[in-house]
Design a protein around this motif. Structure first.
Motif, PDB file in Angstrom:
ATOM      1  N   GLU A   1       0.830  -1.194   0.000  1.00  0.00           N
ATOM      2  CA  GLU A   1       0.000   0.000   0.000  1.00  0.00           C
ATOM      3  C   GLU A   1       0.870   1.251   0.000  1.00  0.00           C
ATOM      4  OE1 GLU A   1      -4.249   0.496   1.982  1.00  0.00           O
ATOM      5  OE2 GLU A   1      -2.636   0.708   3.461  1.00  0.00           O
ATOM      6  N   LEU A   2       0.467   2.215  -0.825  1.00  0.00           N
ATOM      7  CA  LEU A   2       1.114   3.518  -0.868  1.00  0.00           C
ATOM      8  C   LEU A   2       0.191   4.542  -0.222  1.00  0.00           C
ATOM      9  CD1 LEU A   2       2.302   3.579  -4.598  1.00  0.00           C
ATOM     10  CD2 LEU A   2       3.722   3.127  -2.608  1.00  0.00           C
ATOM     11  N   LEU A   3       0.785   5.512   0.462  1.00  0.00           N
ATOM     12  CA  LEU A   3       0.012   6.599   1.058  1.00  0.00           C
ATOM     13  C   LEU A   3       0.488   7.917   0.471  1.00  0.00           C
ATOM     14  CD1 LEU A   3       0.079   5.555   4.835  1.00  0.00           C
ATOM     15  CD2 LEU A   3      -1.608   4.944   3.090  1.00  0.00           C
ATOM     16  N   ILE A   4      -0.455   8.750   0.022  1.00  0.00           N
ATOM     17  CA  ILE A   4      -0.135  10.061  -0.530  1.00  0.00           C
ATOM     18  C   ILE A   4      -0.850  11.112   0.302  1.00  0.00           C
ATOM     19  CG2 ILE A   4      -0.331  11.574  -2.537  1.00  0.00           C
ATOM     20  CD1 ILE A   4      -0.255   9.114  -4.288  1.00  0.00           C
ATOM     21  N   ASN A   5      -0.090  12.088   0.772  1.00  0.00           N
ATOM     22  CA  ASN A   5      -0.659  13.165   1.564  1.00  0.00           C
ATOM     23  C   ASN A   5      -0.904  14.372   0.663  1.00  0.00           C
ATOM     24  OD1 ASN A   5      -1.302  15.200   3.340  1.00  0.00           O
ATOM     25  ND2 ASN A   5       0.365  14.775   4.775  1.00  0.00           N
ATOM     26  N   PRO A   6      -2.162  14.631   0.287  1.00  0.00           N
ATOM     27  CA  PRO A   6      -2.453  15.758  -0.617  1.00  0.00           C
ATOM     28  C   PRO A   6      -2.007  17.108  -0.086  1.00  0.00           C
ATOM     29  CG  PRO A   6      -4.333  14.277  -0.466  1.00  0.00           C
ATOM     30  CD  PRO A   6      -3.361  13.864   0.608  1.00  0.00           C
ATOM     31  N   GLU A   7      -1.914  17.256   1.236  1.00  0.00           N
ATOM     32  CA  GLU A   7      -1.501  18.537   1.801  1.00  0.00           C
ATOM     33  C   GLU A   7      -0.053  18.874   1.467  1.00  0.00           C
ATOM     34  OE1 GLU A   7      -2.293  18.814   5.937  1.00  0.00           O
ATOM     35  OE2 GLU A   7      -4.481  18.694   5.701  1.00  0.00           O
ATOM     36  N   LYS A   8       0.735  17.860   1.143  1.00  0.00           N
ATOM     37  CA  LYS A   8       2.141  18.070   0.802  1.00  0.00           C
ATOM     38  C   LYS A   8       2.371  18.153  -0.701  1.00  0.00           C
ATOM     39  CE  LYS A   8       4.165  16.080   4.991  1.00  0.00           C
ATOM     40  NZ  LYS A   8       5.180  15.141   5.529  1.00  0.00           N
ATOM     41  N   ILE A   9       1.298  18.006  -1.478  1.00  0.00           N
ATOM     42  CA  ILE A   9       1.412  18.122  -2.928  1.00  0.00           C
ATOM     43  C   ILE A   9       1.403  19.596  -3.320  1.00  0.00           C
ATOM     44  CG2 ILE A   9       0.229  17.678  -5.117  1.00  0.00           C
ATOM     45  CD1 ILE A   9      -0.676  15.012  -4.009  1.00  0.00           C
ATOM     46  N   LYS A  10       2.335  19.998  -4.162  1.00  0.00           N
ATOM     47  CA  LYS A  10       2.449  21.386  -4.588  1.00  0.00           C
ATOM     48  C   LYS A  10       1.980  21.611  -6.017  1.00  0.00           C
ATOM     49  CE  LYS A  10       4.286  22.495  -0.662  1.00  0.00           C
ATOM     50  NZ  LYS A  10       3.561  23.330   0.320  1.00  0.00           N
ATOM     51  N   SER A  11       1.742  20.549  -6.762  1.00  0.00           N
ATOM     52  CA  SER A  11       1.252  20.697  -8.136  1.00  0.00           C
ATOM     53  C   SER A  11      -0.195  21.184  -8.109  1.00  0.00           C
ATOM     54  CB  SER A  11       1.378  19.371  -8.889  1.00  0.00           C
ATOM     55  OG  SER A  11       0.908  18.279  -8.116  1.00  0.00           O
ATOM     56  N   PRO A  12      -0.702  21.705  -9.232  1.00  0.00           N
ATOM     57  CA  PRO A  12      -2.045  22.317  -9.235  1.00  0.00           C
ATOM     58  C   PRO A  12      -3.137  21.354  -8.759  1.00  0.00           C
ATOM     59  CG  PRO A  12      -0.875  22.872 -11.251  1.00  0.00           C
ATOM     60  CD  PRO A  12      -0.031  21.850 -10.545  1.00  0.00           C
ATOM     61  N   LYS A  13      -3.968  21.819  -7.859  1.00  0.00           N
ATOM     62  CA  LYS A  13      -5.061  20.990  -7.338  1.00  0.00           C
ATOM     63  C   LYS A  13      -6.180  20.834  -8.364  1.00  0.00           C
ATOM     64  CE  LYS A  13      -2.975  20.752  -3.343  1.00  0.00           C
ATOM     65  NZ  LYS A  13      -1.857  21.685  -3.604  1.00  0.00           N
ATOM     66  N   SER A  14      -6.095  21.627  -9.459  1.00  0.00           N
ATOM     67  CA  SER A  14      -7.099  21.529 -10.520  1.00  0.00           C
ATOM     68  C   SER A  14      -6.811  20.404 -11.510  1.00  0.00           C
ATOM     69  CB  SER A  14      -7.163  22.853 -11.296  1.00  0.00           C
ATOM     70  OG  SER A  14      -5.898  23.155 -11.872  1.00  0.00           O
ATOM     71  N   ASP A  15      -5.693  19.704 -11.339  1.00  0.00           N
ATOM     72  CA  ASP A  15      -5.332  18.651 -12.288  1.00  0.00           C
ATOM     73  C   ASP A  15      -6.442  17.607 -12.387  1.00  0.00           C
ATOM     74  OD1 ASP A  15      -2.615  17.555 -13.718  1.00  0.00           O
ATOM     75  OD2 ASP A  15      -3.879  15.909 -13.027  1.00  0.00           O
ATOM     76  N   VAL A  16      -6.616  17.073 -13.589  1.00  0.00           N
ATOM     77  CA  VAL A  16      -7.687  16.100 -13.832  1.00  0.00           C
ATOM     78  C   VAL A  16      -7.551  14.862 -12.959  1.00  0.00           C
ATOM     79  CG1 VAL A  16      -8.145  16.826 -16.201  1.00  0.00           C
ATOM     80  CG2 VAL A  16      -6.383  15.111 -15.763  1.00  0.00           C
ATOM     81  N   PHE A  17      -6.364  14.562 -12.488  1.00  0.00           N
ATOM     82  CA  PHE A  17      -6.161  13.385 -11.637  1.00  0.00           C
ATOM     83  C   PHE A  17      -7.116  13.384 -10.458  1.00  0.00           C
ATOM     84  CE2 PHE A  17      -4.145  11.853  -7.691  1.00  0.00           C
ATOM     85  CZ  PHE A  17      -4.030  10.505  -7.990  1.00  0.00           C
ATOM     86  N   PHE A  18      -7.256  14.542  -9.805  1.00  0.00           N
ATOM     87  CA  PHE A  18      -8.076  14.605  -8.595  1.00  0.00           C
ATOM     88  C   PHE A  18      -9.558  14.411  -8.899  1.00  0.00           C
ATOM     89  CE2 PHE A  18      -4.200  17.017  -7.696  1.00  0.00           C
ATOM     90  CZ  PHE A  18      -3.750  16.328  -6.577  1.00  0.00           C
ATOM     91  N   ARG A  19     -10.003  14.871 -10.060  1.00  0.00           N
ATOM     92  CA  ARG A  19     -11.391  14.623 -10.465  1.00  0.00           C
ATOM     93  C   ARG A  19     -11.590  13.160 -10.869  1.00  0.00           C
ATOM     94  NH1 ARG A  19     -10.451  19.339 -13.511  1.00  0.00           N
ATOM     95  NH2 ARG A  19     -10.688  18.219 -15.494  1.00  0.00           N
ATOM     96  N   ASN A  20     -10.610  12.632 -11.587  1.00  0.00           N
ATOM     97  CA  ASN A  20     -10.756  11.277 -12.110  1.00  0.00           C
ATOM     98  C   ASN A  20     -10.860  10.219 -11.026  1.00  0.00           C
ATOM     99  OD1 ASN A  20     -10.604  12.377 -14.647  1.00  0.00           O
ATOM    100  ND2 ASN A  20      -8.532  11.688 -15.076  1.00  0.00           N
ATOM    101  N   ILE A  21     -10.088  10.366  -9.953  1.00  0.00           N
ATOM    102  CA  ILE A  21     -10.116   9.322  -8.921  1.00  0.00           C
ATOM    103  C   ILE A  21     -11.416   9.335  -8.126  1.00  0.00           C
ATOM    104  CG2 ILE A  21      -7.612   9.179  -8.740  1.00  0.00           C
ATOM    105  CD1 ILE A  21      -7.779  10.865  -6.178  1.00  0.00           C
TER     106      ILE A  21
END
Length: 309
Positions: A78-98
């Motif tokens: 299992e991988l864990l990703i903390n969105p609060e530490k992500i600096k790339s645009p929050k509008s990226d399609v990735f976030f909508r797609n998941i």
């Protein structure tokens, strides 16, 4: 009977090109857990590439970056990703797609050492953290990776970037593609399993026809044909190009088609003697200027890159 790790699309391309034995010898490298030696490598990455699928079934390729530690490996499954530490645009399609499709495919690549590793799985959200259950993971050879280093300025406000979209590639998009020596490709099979990979070559290795179709040579590789196998089954594909000088990211989606037997002297030379290409026809694109701010230092081009004519 042992279940084959390859789906029918991959097997079809392997048979078409006479590479079944070579691929079969490598199937043990594909595992349902992350190899122990790759755990520290993954956790040290601050830039990763990920494929996701939108509500229409179209794969997209995205780049995520952030502070060291935004990505953790939990017990190799299992991988864990903390969105609060992500600096790339929050509008990226990735976030909508998941939100509509949990299947994702990661590529972890370190250009300095020409190391790359792929992880495919399912993502869920829990208490604001993205949790990715590993379905398969495997390494790739270092061929066609340009050695270099990208140092990002994470103080840059990526959410203020200038975003434009379209359906027909314009001069700016065509120029970026025609100058590139690297891009990233996300694809999926008919059952929805995602995969993200890397393609590299000398500057301008992706050619563009008069109608805007991208022509991409398929160089000799590990003979697994993960990307081509997906295209064989499910032509919808997503590409991502980056311009390190301007911090621009160009995401393309569309349909791909494999071309076999292109055996003219020129075509063999620019495909590394495979005679295999794939065409990509863009249906939509997103151009994000100021997606990131960073300094890219190119050490050396890959010594395996075929000529570009």
């Amino acid at each position: 009977m042992e279940k084959d790790v390859f789906h029918e699309g991959e097997l079809a391309v392997q048979r078409k090109l006479g590479r079944e034995k070579e691929a079969s010898r490598l199937k043990r490298m594909i595992a349902p857990v992350i190899f122990p030696g790759m755990v520290p490598f993954i956790e040290l990455q601050t830039v990763i590439f990920v494929g996701s699928t939108d509500v229409s079934g179209q794969p997209w390729s995205s780049v995520l970056y952030g502070d060291l530690g935004f990505l953790k490996v939990l017990d190799r499954t299992e991988l864990l990703i903390n969105p609060e530490k992500i600096k790339s645009p929050k509008s990226d399609v990735f976030f909508r797609n998941i939100e509509v499709n949990p299947e994702i495919g990661f590529l972890f690549i370190q250009h300095e050492s020409r190391t790359r590793f792929r992880v495919n799985g399912h993502v869920t959200k829990e208490n604001g953290i993205l949790k990715v259950q590993v379905v398969e993971s495997y390494g790739n050879c270092p061929k066609y990776i340009q050695a270099g280093k990208l140092i990002l300025d994470n103080a840059h406000n990526a959410d203020s970037s200038l975003v434009s979209e379209g359906t027909v590639l314009g001069p700016a998009e065509l120029d970026l593609i025609s100058r590139s020596n690297t891009f990233y490709v996300s694809s999926r099979n008919k059952d929805g399993r995602m995969d993200t990979s890397h393609r590299g070559g000398n500057d301008g290795f992706v050619s563009i026809t008069t109608d805007g179709t991208l022509m991409i040579p398929d160089y000799p590789g590990n003979n697994l044909f993960n990307t081509l196998g997906n295209i064989h089954q499910y032509p919808k594909t997503g590409l991502l190009f980056m311009d390190h000088e301007t911090g621009t990211v160009l995401q393309l989606v569309g349909e791909a088609e494999i071309l076999y037997g292109r055996d003219s002297e020129k075509e063999l030379a620019i495909s590394g003697d495979t005679g295999v290409f794939w065409e990509f026809r863009t249906t939509n694109w997103i151009h994000t200027e100021g997606h990131y701010r960073g300094a890219w230092e190119l050490y050396t081009y890959s010594p395996f890159n075929p000529v570009v004519e």
